[in-house]
Enzyme design. Structure first.
Site, PDB file in Angstrom:
ATOM      1  N   CYS A  53      -1.618   5.509   6.944  1.00  0.00           N
ATOM      2  CA  CYS A  53      -1.810   5.821   8.356  1.00  0.00           C
ATOM      3  C   CYS A  53      -3.121   5.222   8.829  1.00  0.00           C
ATOM      4  O   CYS A  53      -4.085   5.147   8.077  1.00  0.00           O
ATOM      5  CB  CYS A  53      -1.908   7.323   8.553  1.00  0.00           C
ATOM      6  SG  CYS A  53      -0.500   8.213   7.932  1.00  0.00           S
ATOM      7  N   LYS A  91       0.056  -1.324   3.995  1.00  0.00           N
ATOM      8  CA  LYS A  91      -0.841  -2.230   3.280  1.00  0.00           C
ATOM      9  C   LYS A  91      -1.670  -1.515   2.213  1.00  0.00           C
ATOM     10  O   LYS A  91      -1.710  -1.937   1.073  1.00  0.00           O
ATOM     11  CB  LYS A  91      -1.751  -2.923   4.300  1.00  0.00           C
ATOM     12  CG  LYS A  91      -2.691  -3.947   3.689  1.00  0.00           C
ATOM     13  CD  LYS A  91      -1.946  -5.172   3.235  1.00  0.00           C
ATOM     14  CE  LYS A  91      -2.836  -6.190   2.555  1.00  0.00           C
ATOM     15  NZ  LYS A  91      -2.049  -7.089   1.712  1.00  0.00           N
TER      16      LYS A  91
END
Ligand code: F6R
Length: 581
Positions: free
Chosen positions: A2, A576
């Site tokens: 997040c 990522k």
């Protein structure tokens, strides 16, 4: 993972938050939301989807107010739904929270609050933060005390940003969070890159600390309430700007940056790490995903050339071995330096008094702060979720690490860079092969010796980018079971450069061919056994092959994603930096 962002300044918050969230979307992208404070009230809009899409449908940019928070989500607790998207607002409507991390004891906190009349609307762990803050503020109407009384109840690893009355709060427990400043604008962000163009100074928050911001002041405290004096540093701008340049996707841009990024490695920091590590008897190299594949290459190279005891371990499986002592060191390989499994492994090593070192790309990361010595690959910002240029730079760093220990040159980086450019010039050949493979459901990727981790990385890229199920195996292993699955429609990629592994691999290829499968050979020489040939340049020095042979395979995975109409920069369900367990 997040991304969380907060803004307090002279300008309308929403458009600025959206701009920053777009840059940080690579961290997690299943839903988006923004809260702003205007005329004494908090307004919130949130929805599943990517930033541009949600901004358009929900008109996020129109939210008024000069104080705001925003979030892009990578779901951990609760499905990907509008209601589970952040921000989460307290029952009073006066506190809004965006959160990155996990609150482990949220069910217990939620049940306690429900018992005293609180209502919960989402399935997330994050919503408890907003209501617990409200509960504590109603008991003791002091913001600092309310935060202290809240964090003492939260268990887990988290960072959150809150609009709390007319203040902005940044709370960090073991997850990244920075404050950025420029003129009268204050930013809080999980990721410096998201705000790097908006700020000129940065404060790195410590673990177990919080800051209370308004337009004039920033007050920072430890979780126990002691005042913290932060140092502000001027922000440095890296070699990569946050732009796709003329490329269609960040992933493609980053693949094409490799001839240059390879030459940016901070050789000095690697030499220093080698100097320190050369005195250590046992090395445990850890990493996750792509970085674990590099750990396997490191095991091979360090074992072969340096005669040390080396183990490669997936970070989440790291534990203390009986023979680990002061003569042992853990070297963590990580692009982001934020991966939770890696951080946890390093924490174990530190707790046990084992030397902790890192080879990483983000020098300001949590991992960099924790380790005794840090070597920097300096490949520039990697935005594409799939690791590409960091992989080649990590491998090159391992070669340099070994060279410094054995005091002998193994690779010529400028020459390697030229070989990679030549591979990239053959893009069209790869596009043609991607058209052949686009309807394939399963692919095997074979490698032997040092090429096995490359096969493993190729399988990972195919899964991530092109959603083809791919499995890596050692060259001769198929015959021990998987042969039964092979038929005329099976495609097998073999990593087969002309080095000591070549002849053995050719034996395996012959066996596979006689069972009908189609062979895609990755090699510097064409064999008549290959149905398709992925050409890598010839080199008089075979040590270079592991450094270059993944490049055409990155292109292959990328072009397969294009053929299949997928978004290579944002593979489904991925993020990522995986900052949660
Ligand atoms: C694969 C990929 C991931 C990461 C892994 C570790 O393309 O990107 O598998 O390699 O999540 O991340 P870092 O290296 O940042 O610790």
């Amino acid at each position: 993972m997040c991304s969380v962002i907060g803004y307090y300044g002279d300008h309308t918050a929403a458009p600025i938050l959206i701009k920053c969230l777009k840059k940080m979307e690579y961290r997690g992208y299943d839903s988006v939301g923004i809260s702003t404070r205007h005329d004494n009230a908090i307004i919130t809009k949130k929805k599943t989807g990517m930033v541009s899409e949600v901004n358009k449908t929900m008109k996020l940019y129109k939210l008024p107010g000069k104080i705001g928070i925003g979030h892009t989500r990578w779901a951990t607790h609760g499905n990907v739904t509008d209601i589970n998207a952040h921000p989460h607002v307290s029952n009073s409507g006066r506190i809004s929270v965006v959160h990155n991390g996990i609150i482990e004891n949220y069910i217990e906190i939620r049940n306690n609050l429900i018992e005293i009349g609180y209502k919960f609307y989402s399935d997330t762990d994050s919503e408890v933060i907003a209501n617990l803050l409200q509960y504590n503020f109603e008991k003791t109407p002091n913001i600092k005390k309310s935060i202290m009384n809240t964090v003492i109840k939260l268990r887990g690893q988290y960072a959150f940003i809150t609009i709390f009355e007319n203040k902005l709060l940044a709370v960090r427990y073991h997850r990244p969070l920075i404050i950025g400043l420029k003129d009268n604008d204050r930013f809080i962000s999980s990721d410096i890159f998201g705000v790097s163009t908006e700020i000129d100074k940065v404060i790195h928050l410590e673990d177990r600390s919080f800051s209370i911001l308004d337009k004039k002041q920033i007050h920072s405290y430890g979780f126990d309430g002691h005042l913290i004096k932060y140092t502000m540093t001027n922000i440095k701008r890296g070699i990569s700007t946050i732009s796709k340049k003329n490329y269609e996707h960040f992933t493609l841009k980053e693949i094409f940056e490799q001839p240059e990024s390879l030459l940016q490695i901070d050789v000095k920091s690697i030499s220093e790490l080698s100097r320190i590590a050369s005195k250590i008897k046992r090395l445990y190299i850890i990493g996750s995903g792509t970085s674990y594949n590099v750990a396997l290459i490191a095991k091979y190279l360090i074992g072969k050339y340096c005669g040390k005891i080396v183990e490669a371990i997936v970070s989440e499986e790291f534990t203390i071995f009986p023979n680990m002592d002061k003569d042992s060191a853990v070297i963590a390989i990580s692009q982001s330096g934020e991966t939770a499994d890696v951080i946890d492994a390093i924490d174990i090593a530190i707790r046990e008094n084992i030397h902790a070192y890192a080879i990483l790309n983000v020098p300001t990361s949590l991992l960099a702060m924790k380790c005794d010595s840090v070597a920097k690959i300096n490949c520039g910002l990697e935005i594409g979720v799939a690791a590409t240029k960091s992989f080649t730079s990590q491998i090159a760093s391992i070669y340099i690490f070994v060279e410094k220990i054995i005091r002998r040159k193994l690779i010529d980086l400028p020459h390697t860079s030229k070989l990679i450019s030549r591979i990239l010039d053959n893009e069209l050949e790869i596009i043609n092969i991607s058209q052949v493979l686009k309807n394939t459901l399963n692919i095997y990727v074979l490698g032997k010796g040092i090429h096995y981790p490359i096969a493993s990385e190729c399988a990972l890229k195919l899964k991530e980018l092109s959603k083809i199920h791919a499995e890596s195996m050692f060259g001769g292993e198929l015959k021990h079971g998987a042969f039964t699955l092979i038929n005329n429609n099976t495609y097998i990629i073999v990593i087969n450069p002309q080095d000591e592994t070549y002849e053995d691999m050719i034996i395996s290829v012959n066996e596979i061919k006689s069972r009908g499968a189609k062979i895609i050979g990755v090699s510097n020489t064409r064999s008549k056994l290959y149905d398709y040939w992925i050409r890598i340049p010839n080199s008089s020095d075979e040590t270079v092959f592991p450094l270059i042979e993944m490049v055409p395979l990155q292109l292959l995975a990328y072009y397969l994603s294009i053929e299949k109409n997928l978004d290579p920069d944002h593979p489904k369900n991925l993020a990522k930096s995986v900052t949660v367990k």
